[in-house]
Scaffold this motif. Structure first.
Motif, short mmCIF file in Angstrom:
data_model
loop_
_atom_site.label_atom_id
_atom_site.label_comp_id
_atom_site.label_asym_id
_atom_site.label_seq_id
_atom_site.Cartn_x
_atom_site.Cartn_y
_atom_site.Cartn_z
N PRO A 65 0.79 -1.23 0.00
CA PRO A 65 0.00 0.00 0.00
C PRO A 65 0.82 1.28 0.00
O PRO A 65 0.52 2.21 -0.75
CB PRO A 65 -0.84 -0.12 1.29
N LEU A 66 1.87 1.37 0.84
CA LEU A 66 2.60 2.63 0.95
C LEU A 66 3.29 3.02 -0.35
O LEU A 66 3.16 4.17 -0.79
CB LEU A 66 3.61 2.55 2.10
N PRO A 67 4.04 2.13 -1.01
CA PRO A 67 4.62 2.52 -2.31
C PRO A 67 3.56 2.90 -3.34
O PRO A 67 3.78 3.81 -4.15
CB PRO A 67 5.41 1.27 -2.74
N LEU A 68 2.42 2.22 -3.33
CA LEU A 68 1.35 2.54 -4.28
C LEU A 68 0.82 3.95 -4.04
O LEU A 68 0.62 4.72 -5.00
CB LEU A 68 0.22 1.52 -4.14
N VAL A 69 0.61 4.31 -2.78
CA VAL A 69 0.11 5.65 -2.45
C VAL A 69 1.14 6.72 -2.85
O VAL A 69 0.79 7.75 -3.44
CB VAL A 69 -0.22 5.74 -0.95
N MET A 70 2.41 6.49 -2.52
CA MET A 70 3.44 7.47 -2.86
C MET A 70 3.54 7.66 -4.37
O MET A 70 3.66 8.78 -4.86
CB MET A 70 4.79 7.04 -2.29
N LEU A 71 3.50 6.56 -5.12
CA LEU A 71 3.63 6.66 -6.58
C LEU A 71 2.45 7.41 -7.18
O LEU A 71 2.62 8.25 -8.08
CB LEU A 71 3.74 5.26 -7.18
N SER A 72 1.23 7.15 -6.69
CA SER A 72 0.06 7.84 -7.22
C SER A 72 0.13 9.34 -6.95
O SER A 72 -0.29 10.15 -7.79
CB SER A 72 -1.22 7.25 -6.62
N GLN A 73 0.66 9.72 -5.81
CA GLN A 73 0.78 11.15 -5.50
C GLN A 73 1.87 11.81 -6.35
O GLN A 73 1.78 13.00 -6.66
CB GLN A 73 1.05 11.34 -4.01
N LEU A 74 2.90 11.05 -6.71
CA LEU A 74 3.91 11.61 -7.60
C LEU A 74 3.34 11.91 -8.99
O LEU A 74 3.76 12.86 -9.65
CB LEU A 74 5.10 10.64 -7.72
N TYR A 75 2.38 11.10 -9.43
CA TYR A 75 1.78 11.30 -10.75
C TYR A 75 0.64 12.30 -10.73
O TYR A 75 -0.08 12.44 -11.72
CB TYR A 75 1.30 9.96 -11.32
N GLN A 76 0.48 13.02 -9.62
CA GLN A 76 -0.49 14.11 -9.60
C GLN A 76 0.07 15.38 -10.20
O GLN A 76 -0.67 16.29 -10.55
CB GLN A 76 -0.93 14.38 -8.15
N GLN A 131 14.52 -4.59 -5.03
CA GLN A 131 13.33 -3.97 -4.47
C GLN A 131 13.69 -2.93 -3.39
O GLN A 131 13.07 -1.87 -3.32
CB GLN A 131 12.43 -5.05 -3.85
N ALA A 132 14.69 -3.22 -2.57
CA ALA A 132 15.08 -2.30 -1.50
C ALA A 132 15.59 -0.98 -2.07
O ALA A 132 15.21 0.11 -1.61
CB ALA A 132 16.14 -2.95 -0.61
N GLU A 133 16.45 -1.04 -3.09
CA GLU A 133 16.99 0.18 -3.70
C GLU A 133 15.89 0.96 -4.41
O GLU A 133 15.84 2.20 -4.36
CB GLU A 133 18.10 -0.18 -4.68
N LEU A 134 15.00 0.24 -5.06
CA LEU A 134 13.89 0.90 -5.76
C LEU A 134 12.99 1.61 -4.76
O LEU A 134 12.54 2.74 -5.02
CB LEU A 134 13.10 -0.14 -6.55
N LEU A 135 12.75 0.99 -3.61
CA LEU A 135 11.93 1.63 -2.58
C LEU A 135 12.60 2.87 -2.02
O LEU A 135 11.95 3.90 -1.80
CB LEU A 135 11.63 0.62 -1.46
N GLN A 136 13.90 2.81 -1.80
CA GLN A 136 14.63 3.98 -1.30
C GLN A 136 14.55 5.14 -2.29
O GLN A 136 14.35 6.30 -1.89
CB GLN A 136 16.10 3.61 -1.04
N ASN A 137 14.70 4.85 -3.58
CA ASN A 137 14.61 5.91 -4.59
C ASN A 137 13.21 6.49 -4.65
O ASN A 137 13.04 7.71 -4.82
CB ASN A 137 15.02 5.36 -5.96
N LEU A 138 12.20 5.65 -4.51
CA LEU A 138 10.82 6.12 -4.52
C LEU A 138 10.57 7.04 -3.33
O LEU A 138 9.94 8.10 -3.48
CB LEU A 138 9.86 4.93 -4.49
N VAL A 139 11.05 6.66 -2.15
CA VAL A 139 10.89 7.50 -0.96
C VAL A 139 11.58 8.84 -1.15
O VAL A 139 11.03 9.90 -0.82
CB VAL A 139 11.44 6.77 0.29
N ALA A 140 12.81 8.82 -1.71
CA ALA A 140 13.57 10.07 -1.91
C ALA A 140 12.83 11.01 -2.85
O ALA A 140 12.69 12.21 -2.57
CB ALA A 140 14.96 9.74 -2.45
N ILE A 141 12.34 10.49 -3.98
CA ILE A 141 11.64 11.34 -4.95
C ILE A 141 10.33 11.84 -4.36
O ILE A 141 9.96 13.02 -4.54
CB ILE A 141 11.40 10.55 -6.25
N TYR A 142 9.63 11.00 -3.63
CA TYR A 142 8.35 11.40 -3.02
C TYR A 142 8.57 12.51 -1.99
O TYR A 142 7.85 13.52 -2.00
CB TYR A 142 7.69 10.19 -2.36
N VAL A 143 9.55 12.34 -1.12
CA VAL A 143 9.78 13.34 -0.07
C VAL A 143 10.16 14.68 -0.68
O VAL A 143 9.65 15.74 -0.28
CB VAL A 143 10.88 12.85 0.90
#
Length: 560
Positions: free
Chosen positions: A241-252, A264-276
């Protein structure tokens, strides 16, 4: 009996305001279309998993009832473990609200356990004083809910779980719920002996659930679907759920994010960095800070929370040792010492003769103690912070008593002074309670201390002024002005004014050293709106441990 009922009501209200309204409700309101799939089974004495059954919505509390007083909730990082835990807390809270015989569910975060690795019973008693300062912790009254097992380093996880097991063996009638990651639970099952318990496992989101969420999300749906179709690793990641929510907000936004990574771990870290970083982008009307300022201030906060294993922050609990350099710590101690010296010299005006030289030496001694050793100031909790008020209590009361002895050495005056202390405390509490309930808005502990002190000081000034006017007429206004202001200041310092000044001196040092903006609470409220923090009462909590780790790593890189 009446006091026990009032204590229970206060505790239930605190749990509701902190965890249910502060954390659970915002999470559910923002993601109403995600319904997690759960699977449950029971582990018997032989550590053998029995039949697996799906859990549907409200059945979670039924699984808890059948769990032999021990329930474990497991799932991957970002899968919604804390949300499920809080939903169970809500159901148990409602049960305790309706039936006074039911135990009260109490939430604890295991991150602070790693600092001392104490027996769980001792750690719970210490955490209780910090989080729920309402009487003593009695194990039989409460149902323990433990979160944050995944914040403990791998070397200490076995020790922590053994502490939990030992506590359960000592208190077999106590119910306990805690959550951890799938990998942590597998390790525990293989290496440690566990008590019989039930397990609820959070299942990954299905493809259909992901499609439904994207359909309801306010984002560029076509662009988001193209990104997921072109990157199988990213698509596998958003089954949480959390990566899905962050990704959807990035595409707003208008720009498509470029999210790349190996595993998967590195991809999650990059997603968190871009989202923040996207959340930190200042709005058009937001003149409070730039992106760099906000990132620096949050990194400073997160690094200290991570080092001290603290999950949330109350502004009145800022620690002097968090100041960025020894120079600023010296400045802070110097300011507090000068403030104490000024208060002492003011109280000794016209009294420096005879035995009062001893009192002057006492003030100077206090100043030295305040400068070189500061064990009472800026400690970890509101309960401990009250110890500082005892110092100002002594300072203020000695100052007022000095004036009383200067006026008259009669024991009658001393007895009247002591009686006035009790009367004043009652009057101040009554007025403060009335203002809190009917007139003034609710506020944090520091503001309450300043308000209480001001009420006490004004009450003394008015009381002494009125006494002199009644005794001497209009000329009594001048006669009562000096002793009224003098004693009023003494009581202002001792009834919370000293602690109030202490906090704002520390706040000033943090601001001047660049650790955070002057309007720090307003800045943190902005981060709540940007979905980086939760607001729990008058404190703040990062929405996920991944956010704390990200900002803490930023601070570490900046220091290097």
């Amino acid at each position: 009996m009446f006091l026990q009922v009032k204590r229970r009501q206060r505790l239930l209200a605190q749990i509701r305001d902190t965890w249910l309204k502060g954390v659970l409700e915002p999470s559910i309101d923002e993601n109403p279309s995600i319904s997690l799939s759960l699977l449950s089974w029971t582990v018997d004495d032989a550590q053998t998993p029995l039949r697996c059954l799906p859990v549907i919505g409200s059945q979670l509390i039924d699984v808890y009832d059948a769990s032999r007083n021990s329930l474990v909730i497991i799932g991957d990082e970002g899968s919604g473990k804390t949300t499920v835990l809080l939903e169970l807390l809500r159901d148990l809270w409602q049960r305790a609200q309706q039936d006074t015989q039911m135990p009260i569910p109490i939430m604890f975060h295991l991150s602070s356990w790693a600092k001392k690795c104490e027996p769980l019973e001792k750690w719970l008693a210490e955490e209780w004083k910090v989080l729920y300062p309402t009487g003593e912790f009695k194990a039989g009254e409460f149902l323990l809910i433990l979160d944050g097992f995944d914040t403990i380093c791998e070397e200490l996880q076995d020790v922590c779980f053994n502490a939990i097991n030992t506590y359960q063996e000592m208190h077999r009638n106590i119910s306990l719920v805690f959550c951890c990651r799938n990998t942590d639970y597998e390790h525990i099952q293989l290496s440690l002996s566990t008590q019989p318990h039930s397990v609820v496992q959070i299942q990954p989101l299905t493809d259909e659930q992901i499609d439904v969420y994207i359909y309801h999300a306010r984002c560029d749906q076509a662009a988001m679907k193209r990104a997921l179709e072109s990157d199988p690793s990213l698509y596998a990641l958003v089954h949480r759920p959390l990566p899905l929510v962050m990704l959807s907000q990035l595409y707003q936004g208008s720009m498509e994010p470029d999210i790349r990574g190996g595993d998967q771990a590195e991809l999650l870290q990059n997603l968190v960095a871009i989202y923040v970083q996207s959340q930190l982008e200042p709005q058009r009307r937001d003149k409070m800070q730039t992106n760099l300022d906000a990132s620096r201030w949050l990194s400073w906060l997160a690094s200290h929370l991570w080092q001290d294993q603290i999950i949330g922050i109350h502004l009145e609990h800022l620690l002097p040792r968090w100041l960025p350099s020894t120079r600023w710590l010296v400045w802070y101690r110097l300011l507090v010492s000068l403030m104490t010296l000024f208060a002492g010299l003011f109280m000794l005006t016209d009294l420096l003769k005879g035995w009062n030289l001893f009192v002057l030496c006492m003030w100077l001694f206090i100043v030295v103690i305040l400068f070189f050793r500061r064990p009472l100031i800026g400690v970890d909790s509101e309960k401990s912070f009250l110890r500082l008020n005892w110092l100002w209590l002594v300072i203020g009361k000695i100052g007022a008593l000095t004036l009383v002895l200067h006026i008259s050495n009669s024991w009658i005056w001393i007895l009247l002074y002591l009686l006035a202390l009790f009367v004043l405390a009652y009057v101040v509490d009554t007025i403060n309670g009335f203002l809190d309930k009917y007139i003034l808005p609710a506020c944090d502990w520091v503001t309450q201390a300043g308000r209480r002190a001001t009420i006490a000081g004004l009450f003394i000034v008015i009381l002494l002024g009125a006494y002199e006017v009644i005794s001497l007429g209009v000329i009594g206004v001048y006669q009562g002005l000096y002793p009224g202001i003098f004693v009023g200041l003494c009581f202002w310092l001792s009834m919370g004014g000293g602690s109030f000044l202490e906090y704002w001196l520390l706040h000033f040092c943090f601001w001047r050293s660049g650790c955070f903006p002057w309007r720090y609470r307003a800045f943190l409220d902005v981060q709540v709106k940007r979905k980086l923090l939760f607001r729990i009462g008058y404190g703040y909590l990062f929405r996920h441990q991944m956010f704390i780790r990200y900002f803490a790593l930023l601070q570490a890189k900046a220091v290097d």
